[in-house]
Design a protein around this motif. Structure first.
Motif, PDB file in Angstrom:
ATOM      1  N   ASP A 130      -1.486   7.194  -3.600  1.00  0.00           N
ATOM      2  CA  ASP A 130      -2.302   5.985  -3.752  1.00  0.00           C
ATOM      3  C   ASP A 130      -2.020   5.297  -5.076  1.00  0.00           C
ATOM      4  OD1 ASP A 130      -3.334   6.491  -1.349  1.00  0.00           O
ATOM      5  OD2 ASP A 130      -5.323   7.151  -2.048  1.00  0.00           O
ATOM      6  N   SER A 131      -1.898   6.120  -6.116  1.00  0.00           N
ATOM      7  CA  SER A 131      -1.724   5.509  -7.439  1.00  0.00           C
ATOM      8  C   SER A 131      -0.330   4.910  -7.611  1.00  0.00           C
ATOM      9  CB  SER A 131      -2.000   6.544  -8.528  1.00  0.00           C
ATOM     10  OG  SER A 131      -0.968   7.511  -8.514  1.00  0.00           O
ATOM     11  N   HIS A 132       0.582   5.284  -6.707  1.00  0.00           N
ATOM     12  CA  HIS A 132       1.947   4.755  -6.805  1.00  0.00           C
ATOM     13  C   HIS A 132       2.265   3.755  -5.700  1.00  0.00           C
ATOM     14  CE1 HIS A 132       2.214   8.201  -9.455  1.00  0.00           C
ATOM     15  NE2 HIS A 132       3.388   7.756  -9.906  1.00  0.00           N
ATOM     16  N   THR A 133       1.261   3.458  -4.875  1.00  0.00           N
ATOM     17  CA  THR A 133       1.537   2.600  -3.708  1.00  0.00           C
ATOM     18  C   THR A 133       0.692   1.328  -3.753  1.00  0.00           C
ATOM     19  OG1 THR A 133       1.914   4.622  -2.457  1.00  0.00           O
ATOM     20  CG2 THR A 133       1.619   2.639  -1.161  1.00  0.00           C
ATOM     21  N   ASP A 134       1.279   0.279  -3.280  1.00  0.00           N
ATOM     22  CA  ASP A 134       0.534  -0.984  -3.170  1.00  0.00           C
ATOM     23  C   ASP A 134      -0.261  -0.959  -1.872  1.00  0.00           C
ATOM     24  OD1 ASP A 134      -0.193  -3.739  -3.416  1.00  0.00           O
ATOM     25  OD2 ASP A 134       1.351  -4.152  -1.890  1.00  0.00           O
ATOM     26  N   ALA A 135      -1.568  -1.188  -2.014  1.00  0.00           N
ATOM     27  CA  ALA A 135      -2.452  -1.041  -0.851  1.00  0.00           C
ATOM     28  C   ALA A 135      -2.165  -2.080   0.234  1.00  0.00           C
ATOM     29  CB  ALA A 135      -3.901  -1.152  -1.312  1.00  0.00           C
ATOM     30  N   LEU A 136      -1.746  -3.265  -0.173  1.00  0.00           N
ATOM     31  CA  LEU A 136      -1.563  -4.348   0.811  1.00  0.00           C
ATOM     32  C   LEU A 136      -0.323  -4.135   1.671  1.00  0.00           C
ATOM     33  CD1 LEU A 136      -2.765  -7.081   1.705  1.00  0.00           C
ATOM     34  CD2 LEU A 136      -1.189  -8.201   0.108  1.00  0.00           C
ATOM     35  N   THR A 137       0.755  -3.681   1.048  1.00  0.00           N
ATOM     36  CA  THR A 137       2.028  -3.626   1.788  1.00  0.00           C
ATOM     37  C   THR A 137       2.500  -2.219   2.090  1.00  0.00           C
ATOM     38  OG1 THR A 137       3.227  -3.581  -0.290  1.00  0.00           O
ATOM     39  CG2 THR A 137       2.809  -5.748   0.682  1.00  0.00           C
ATOM     40  N   GLY A 138       1.941  -1.264   1.383  1.00  0.00           N
ATOM     41  CA  GLY A 138       2.417   0.110   1.551  1.00  0.00           C
ATOM     42  C   GLY A 138       3.698   0.361   0.780  1.00  0.00           C
ATOM     43  N   LEU A 139       4.202  -0.626   0.050  1.00  0.00           N
ATOM     44  CA  LEU A 139       5.403  -0.419  -0.766  1.00  0.00           C
ATOM     45  C   LEU A 139       4.984   0.203  -2.102  1.00  0.00           C
ATOM     46  CD1 LEU A 139       7.193  -3.880  -0.230  1.00  0.00           C
ATOM     47  CD2 LEU A 139       7.366  -1.793   1.148  1.00  0.00           C
ATOM     48  N   PHE A 140       5.962   0.679  -2.895  1.00  0.00           N
ATOM     49  CA  PHE A 140       5.633   1.173  -4.229  1.00  0.00           C
ATOM     50  C   PHE A 140       4.986   0.056  -5.052  1.00  0.00           C
ATOM     51  CE2 PHE A 140       9.045   4.455  -3.583  1.00  0.00           C
ATOM     52  CZ  PHE A 140       8.226   5.548  -3.801  1.00  0.00           C
ATOM     53  N   ASN A 141       4.029   0.413  -5.897  1.00  0.00           N
ATOM     54  CA  ASN A 141       3.509  -0.565  -6.853  1.00  0.00           C
ATOM     55  C   ASN A 141       4.283  -0.425  -8.164  1.00  0.00           C
ATOM     56  OD1 ASN A 141       2.558   1.718  -8.040  1.00  0.00           O
ATOM     57  ND2 ASN A 141       0.409   1.388  -7.467  1.00  0.00           N
ATOM     58  N   ARG A 142       3.806  -1.041  -9.237  1.00  0.00           N
ATOM     59  CA  ARG A 142       4.536  -1.026 -10.507  1.00  0.00           C
ATOM     60  C   ARG A 142       4.703   0.394 -11.045  1.00  0.00           C
ATOM     61  NH1 ARG A 142       6.755  -4.219 -13.831  1.00  0.00           N
ATOM     62  NH2 ARG A 142       6.744  -6.428 -13.309  1.00  0.00           N
ATOM     63  N   ARG A 143       3.589   1.220 -10.889  1.00  0.00           N
ATOM     64  CA  ARG A 143       3.666   2.585 -11.406  1.00  0.00           C
ATOM     65  C   ARG A 143       4.707   3.387 -10.629  1.00  0.00           C
ATOM     66  NH1 ARG A 143      -1.436   4.238 -10.944  1.00  0.00           N
ATOM     67  NH2 ARG A 143      -2.152   3.747 -13.017  1.00  0.00           N
ATOM     68  N   GLY A 144       4.674   3.179  -9.304  1.00  0.00           N
ATOM     69  CA  GLY A 144       5.661   3.861  -8.451  1.00  0.00           C
ATOM     70  C   GLY A 144       7.064   3.438  -8.809  1.00  0.00           C
ATOM     71  N   MET A 145       7.183   2.130  -9.053  1.00  0.00           N
ATOM     72  CA  MET A 145       8.500   1.596  -9.387  1.00  0.00           C
ATOM     73  C   MET A 145       9.009   2.217 -10.692  1.00  0.00           C
ATOM     74  SD  MET A 145       9.476  -2.358  -9.943  1.00  0.00           S
ATOM     75  CE  MET A 145       9.240  -2.494 -11.688  1.00  0.00           C
ATOM     76  N   GLN A 146       8.109   2.361 -11.648  1.00  0.00           N
ATOM     77  CA  GLN A 146       8.496   2.921 -12.937  1.00  0.00           C
ATOM     78  C   GLN A 146       8.987   4.359 -12.770  1.00  0.00           C
ATOM     79  OE1 GLN A 146       8.713   1.063 -15.731  1.00  0.00           O
ATOM     80  NE2 GLN A 146       9.815   2.899 -16.421  1.00  0.00           N
ATOM     81  N   GLN A 147       8.279   5.096 -11.885  1.00  0.00           N
ATOM     82  CA  GLN A 147       8.684   6.482 -11.673  1.00  0.00           C
ATOM     83  C   GLN A 147      10.072   6.560 -11.044  1.00  0.00           C
ATOM     84  OE1 GLN A 147       6.246   8.912  -9.063  1.00  0.00           O
ATOM     85  NE2 GLN A 147       6.668  10.690 -10.331  1.00  0.00           N
ATOM     86  N   VAL A 148      10.298   5.631 -10.075  1.00  0.00           N
ATOM     87  CA  VAL A 148      11.619   5.586  -9.429  1.00  0.00           C
ATOM     88  C   VAL A 148      12.689   5.307 -10.478  1.00  0.00           C
ATOM     89  CG1 VAL A 148      13.038   4.266  -7.812  1.00  0.00           C
ATOM     90  CG2 VAL A 148      10.717   4.917  -7.175  1.00  0.00           C
ATOM     91  N   LEU A 149      12.397   4.362 -11.338  1.00  0.00           N
ATOM     92  CA  LEU A 149      13.373   4.002 -12.372  1.00  0.00           C
ATOM     93  C   LEU A 149      13.629   5.170 -13.323  1.00  0.00           C
ATOM     94  CD1 LEU A 149      12.176   0.378 -13.163  1.00  0.00           C
ATOM     95  CD2 LEU A 149      14.235   1.084 -11.947  1.00  0.00           C
ATOM     96  N   ASP A 150      12.528   5.856 -13.697  1.00  0.00           N
ATOM     97  CA  ASP A 150      12.687   7.022 -14.585  1.00  0.00           C
ATOM     98  C   ASP A 150      13.601   8.053 -13.958  1.00  0.00           C
ATOM     99  OD1 ASP A 150      11.031   5.783 -16.323  1.00  0.00           O
ATOM    100  OD2 ASP A 150       9.237   6.969 -15.844  1.00  0.00           O
ATOM    101  N   ASN A 151      13.371   8.312 -12.650  1.00  0.00           N
ATOM    102  CA  ASN A 151      14.212   9.299 -11.954  1.00  0.00           C
ATOM    103  C   ASN A 151      15.678   8.883 -11.991  1.00  0.00           C
ATOM    104  OD1 ASN A 151      11.999  10.761 -11.371  1.00  0.00           O
ATOM    105  ND2 ASN A 151      11.801  10.073  -9.228  1.00  0.00           N
ATOM    106  N   HIS A 152      15.906   7.595 -11.701  1.00  0.00           N
ATOM    107  CA  HIS A 152      17.294   7.117 -11.680  1.00  0.00           C
ATOM    108  C   HIS A 152      17.941   7.257 -13.045  1.00  0.00           C
ATOM    109  CE1 HIS A 152      16.288   5.544  -7.746  1.00  0.00           C
ATOM    110  NE2 HIS A 152      17.587   5.267  -7.563  1.00  0.00           N
ATOM    111  N   GLU A 153      17.147   6.919 -14.046  1.00  0.00           N
ATOM    112  CA  GLU A 153      17.704   6.988 -15.403  1.00  0.00           C
ATOM    113  C   GLU A 153      18.012   8.434 -15.765  1.00  0.00           C
ATOM    114  OE1 GLU A 153      15.211   5.413 -18.517  1.00  0.00           O
ATOM    115  OE2 GLU A 153      17.021   4.683 -19.502  1.00  0.00           O
ATOM    116  N   GLN A 154      17.033   9.305 -15.406  1.00  0.00           N
ATOM    117  CA  GLN A 154      17.189  10.723 -15.720  1.00  0.00           C
ATOM    118  C   GLN A 154      18.425  11.289 -15.038  1.00  0.00           C
ATOM    119  OE1 GLN A 154      13.779  13.022 -14.565  1.00  0.00           O
ATOM    120  NE2 GLN A 154      13.626  13.857 -16.636  1.00  0.00           N
ATOM    121  N   GLU A 155      18.567  10.974 -13.770  1.00  0.00           N
ATOM    122  CA  GLU A 155      19.689  11.548 -13.010  1.00  0.00           C
ATOM    123  C   GLU A 155      20.949  10.679 -13.091  1.00  0.00           C
ATOM    124  OE1 GLU A 155      18.242  12.509  -9.073  1.00  0.00           O
ATOM    125  OE2 GLU A 155      16.387  13.305  -9.953  1.00  0.00           O
TER     126      GLU A 155
END
Ligand SMILES: Nc1nc2c(ncn2[C@@H]2O[C@H](COP(=O)(O)OP(=O)(O)OP(=O)(O)O)[C@@H](O)[C@H]2O)c(=O)[nH]1
Length: 528
Positions: free
Chosen positions: A365-390
Motif C-alpha cells: 500500500d505504501s508503495h502503490t498508487d491507490a487510483l491506478t495500482g501502479l507504483f507511487n513515488r515511494r515505490g518508484m524510489q525503491q525501484v530506482l535504488d534497486n537498479h542503482e544498487q545492482e
C-alpha cells in the motif's frame, strides 16, 4: 531491536525443581514412615516379648513355690510326732535345708512362738521367742503362708514360707518355715538373676504390697514402688505390657506377670533406647541403598524435563527473534510432539503468517498508487535504488497528459480520475514483462525499462503515444500525452540527472506542441 537476556527461570528448570522437590519430599516421607513403622514394631515386639518373658518367669517362680510348699508340707508331717524331740527337730531342719537349695535357712517354731530348731545351727536364734508382729505372721496364721518381707531375729531381711504342724487331734504344735534372705544370694536371684542382660534389661519382683523383694541392685530391695499403674494391674493378677519410666528416669519397655499363689508381680523390662539402638543404623542403610535408584530417578526426571520442555524452549527462543526473516520457517521446523506445543506452534506460525501478510500489504500500500495500482513515488524510489544498487542499466520514459486541466474543468474531477485509470491500463497493456510503471504525480507517469536502450525506449514511447491518442476515453473522447525519454547511464551519470533529463525532454515535447516524444541527449539536449 536487541533481545533481553534469557531469564534464569524457565520451564525446564521449573519442572526439574518441582520433580526434585517431589522426589525429596516422597523419599523423606517414606524414610520417616519406614522409621516410624520400624520403631512402633520394635517397641510393640519388645513389650510383647517382655510380657511373655515375665509370664514365663512367673510360671517358673510358681512351680518353685509349689515345690517348696510340698517340701514344707512333707517336713511338717515328719514333725507331728517329734515336736518335743530337739534332736529330731534339728535333724529335720537340717535335712530340709540341705535337701534343696530353696531356702537360706530353715526354722522350726513351737506353738508358743519359740524357735526350737534351726539350720544352719550357726544362726544363734534357737530358744528365742518371736515377738514382732511380722515375725509372728506364720504363728498367727496357722496355715501355709508366705509372709511379707520382715527383719528376722537373726537380722536378715527375709520372706518366710511356712507350713503349720498339727497334732493328730488337731492341736496346733507350731510350724516349720524356710526363709529366703532377700538381700543375699537366694533362690530368687538364682532363678531370676541369670536373666540379667548387658543392654540394660533386667527383672524385678514386687510383693503384694509393692515392696521390691528381688532386684538386681540389692540395695533397692525392700523399697516401695509407687506411682506405677502397671504394678497395680499385675497385682490384680493381670499380665500387662507398658512403657514406663524407671527410678532413674530412663524410658523402659516393661512386661508384667503375676505369681498368683504369692500375690507377687514379676517385671521384665528393657530400656527403650537399647531397643531402638539399631534403628538409626538401619535407616541409614535404607537411605544408602536408595541413593543409586534415587540418582537414576533424578537423571530420568532431568532427561524427561529436557525432552518435554524442548519444543516449548525452541518455540520460545525462536519467538524472541520473530522479526528475523527465517523466523516462520524456524518455528515451523520445531518438532512439537505433544498437543500443547503443537497448538502453540500452529498459533505462532499462523500469527507470523498473518503479521507478514499485513506487513506485506502495508508495504505494498505504501508503495502503490491507490487510483491506478501502479507504483507511487515511494515505490518508484525503491525501484530506482534497486537498479542503482545492482547497476542495471535502464531507460526511462516520463509521460504527462496534455491539457489535463481542461479535462477536469470540462468533465469534472471524477472523469479526470477515470481518464488517469484508463491511461494506466493502456500503459500496462503496452508494457513488457519487467517494465516498471509508476505514477509519479497527478497526471505524470514514469516508465522504467530495464536493459532497454534509449532508442528502443523511444520507439516504445512512440507506440504508447500513438495508442493513447487512439484510445477512447469515457465522455472525454480522446486525449494525447507528451513523453520524454532518457537512459541511465548513457544519458546521465547519475539516476537523478537522468530523471531530470527525461523530465526536461518531456517539457521540451510540451513546448514543441505536445503529443510528442522527445529523446534526451547526453549533452543535455533533447531530440525528436
Ligand atoms: N482528476 C484529477 N486531476 C488531477 C489529479 N492530479 C492532478 N490533476 C490535475 O491535473 C491538472 C494539471 O494541470 P497542469 O499541470 O496545469 O497541466 P495541463 O493542464 O495538463 O497542461 P499541460 O501539462 O501543460 O499540457 C490540474 O488541473 C490538476 O488539478 C488527479 O489525481 N485527478
Amino acid at each position: 531491536m536487541p533481545t533481553s537476556p534469557l531469564p534464569r527461570l524457565n520451564l525446564r528448570n521449573l519442572m526439574l525443581a518441582m520433580a526434585i522437590f517431589s522426589v525429596v519430599i516422597t523419599l523423606c516421607n517414606s524414610f520417616y514412615a519406614t522409621y516410624e513403622v520400624q520403631r512402633t514394631l520394635l517397641i510393640n515386639n519388645t513389650l510383647e516379648a517382655n510380657r511373655v518373658y515375665a509370664a514365663k518367669l512367673a510360671e517358673v517362680t510358681e512351680s518353685f513355690i509349689q515345690s517348696t510348699r510340698q517340701q514344707l508340707a512333707y517336713s511338717a508331717g515328719q514333725l507331728v510326732t517329734s515336736m518335743e524331740d530337739e534332736a529330731a527337730l534339728m535333724a529335720e531342719a537340717r535335712r530340709l535345708h540341705h535337701q534343696s537349695d530353696s531356702f537360706n535357712s530353715v526354722v522350726v517354731v513351737n506353738a508358743d512362738g519359740v524357735i526350737v530348731a534351726t539350720s544352719p545351727d550357726t544362726l544363734q536364734v534357737k530358744g528365742l521367742r518371736l515377738s514382732s508382729a511380722s515375725a509372728r505372721q506364720s504363728l498367727e496364721a496357722k496355715k501355709p503362708l508366705i509372709t511379707d518381707p520382715f527383719v528376722s531375729p537373726s537380722g536378715n531381711y527375709i520372706v518366710s514360707l511356712s507350713h503349720p504342724v498339727f497334732a493328730a487331734n488337731g492341736d496346733y504344735l507350731g510350724y516349720i518355715a524356710g526363709t529366703i534372705y532377700l538381700q543375699q544370694n537366694n533362690i530368687l536371684s538364682r532363678l531370676l538373676g541369670r536373666h540379667y542382660y548387658q543392654d540394660g534389661s533386667y527383672l524385678y519382683v514386687v510383693d503384694r504390697h509393692r515392696t521390691l523383694i528381688y532386684h538386681p541392685e540389692p540395695s533397692r530391695i525392700g523399697e516401695r514402688i509407687s506411682g506405677n499403674p502397671a504394678i497395680d494391674e499385675v497385682l490384680q493378677g493381670r499380665e500387662y505390657a507398658h512403657k514406663v519410666v524407671n527410678s532413674r528416669g530412663i524410658d523402659m519397655l516393661a512386661g508384667f506377670a503375676p505369681v498368683s499363689s504369692t500375690g507377687w508381680g514379676i517385671v521384665a523390662q528393657r530400656p527403650k533406647a537399647a531397643t531402638l539402638a539399631g534403628i538409626n543404623e538401619h535407616l541409614l542403610r535404607v537411605i544408602l541403598k536408595s541413593i543409586p535408584v534415587g540418582l537414576l530417578t533424578l537423571a530420568g526426571i532431568w532427561l524427561s524435563a529436557l525432552f518435554i520442555s524442548r519444543p516449548l524452549w525452541q518455540l520460545a527462543t525462536s519467538a524472541r527473534v520473530m522479526n528475523r526473516q527465517s523466523a516462520q520457517a524456524d518455528i515451523a521446523g520445531v518438532p512439537s510432539w505433544y498437543f500443547e506445543a503443537a497448538q502453540l506452534k500452529r498459533a505462532i506460525v499462523r500469527g507470523i503468517g498473518l503479521l507478514n501478510d499485513r506487513i506485506n500489504k502495508l508495504h505494498t500500500d505504501s508503495h502503490t498508487d491507490a487510483l491506478t495500482g501502479l507504483f507511487n513515488r515511494r515505490g518508484m524510489q525503491q525501484v530506482l535504488d534497486n537498479h542503482e544498487q545492482e547497476q542495471i542499466p535502464f531507460s526511462v520514459i516520463a509521460l504527462d497528459i496534455d491539457h489535463f486541466k481542461r479535462v477536469n474543468d470540462n468533465f469534472g474531477h471524477d472523469i479526470g480520475d477515470q481518464v488517469i485509470q484508463t491511461l494506466a491500463k493502456v500503459m500496462q497493456a503496452q508494457a513488457r514483462r519487467g517494465d516498471i510503471l509508476c505514477r509519479s504525480g497527478g497526471e505524470e507517469f514514469m516508465i522504467f525499462l530495464p536493459g532497454t536502450s534509449a532508442e528502443h525506449a523511444r520507439e516504445m514511447a512512440e507506440r504508447l503515444r500513438r495508442r493513447v491518442a487512439v484510445t477512447a476515453m469515457a465522455e472525454v473522447g480522446h486525449i494525447t500525452v507528451s513523453l520524454g525519454v532518457a537512459h541511465w547511464p548513457d544519458t546521465g551519470a547519475t539516476i537523478g540527472q537522468v530523471l531530470k533529463l527525461a523530465d526536461q525532454a518531456l517539457y521540451q515535447a510540451k513546448g514543441n506542441g505536445r503529443n510528442l516524444v522527445v529523446l534526451a541527449r547526453p549533452d543535455q539536449g533533447a531530440a525528436h
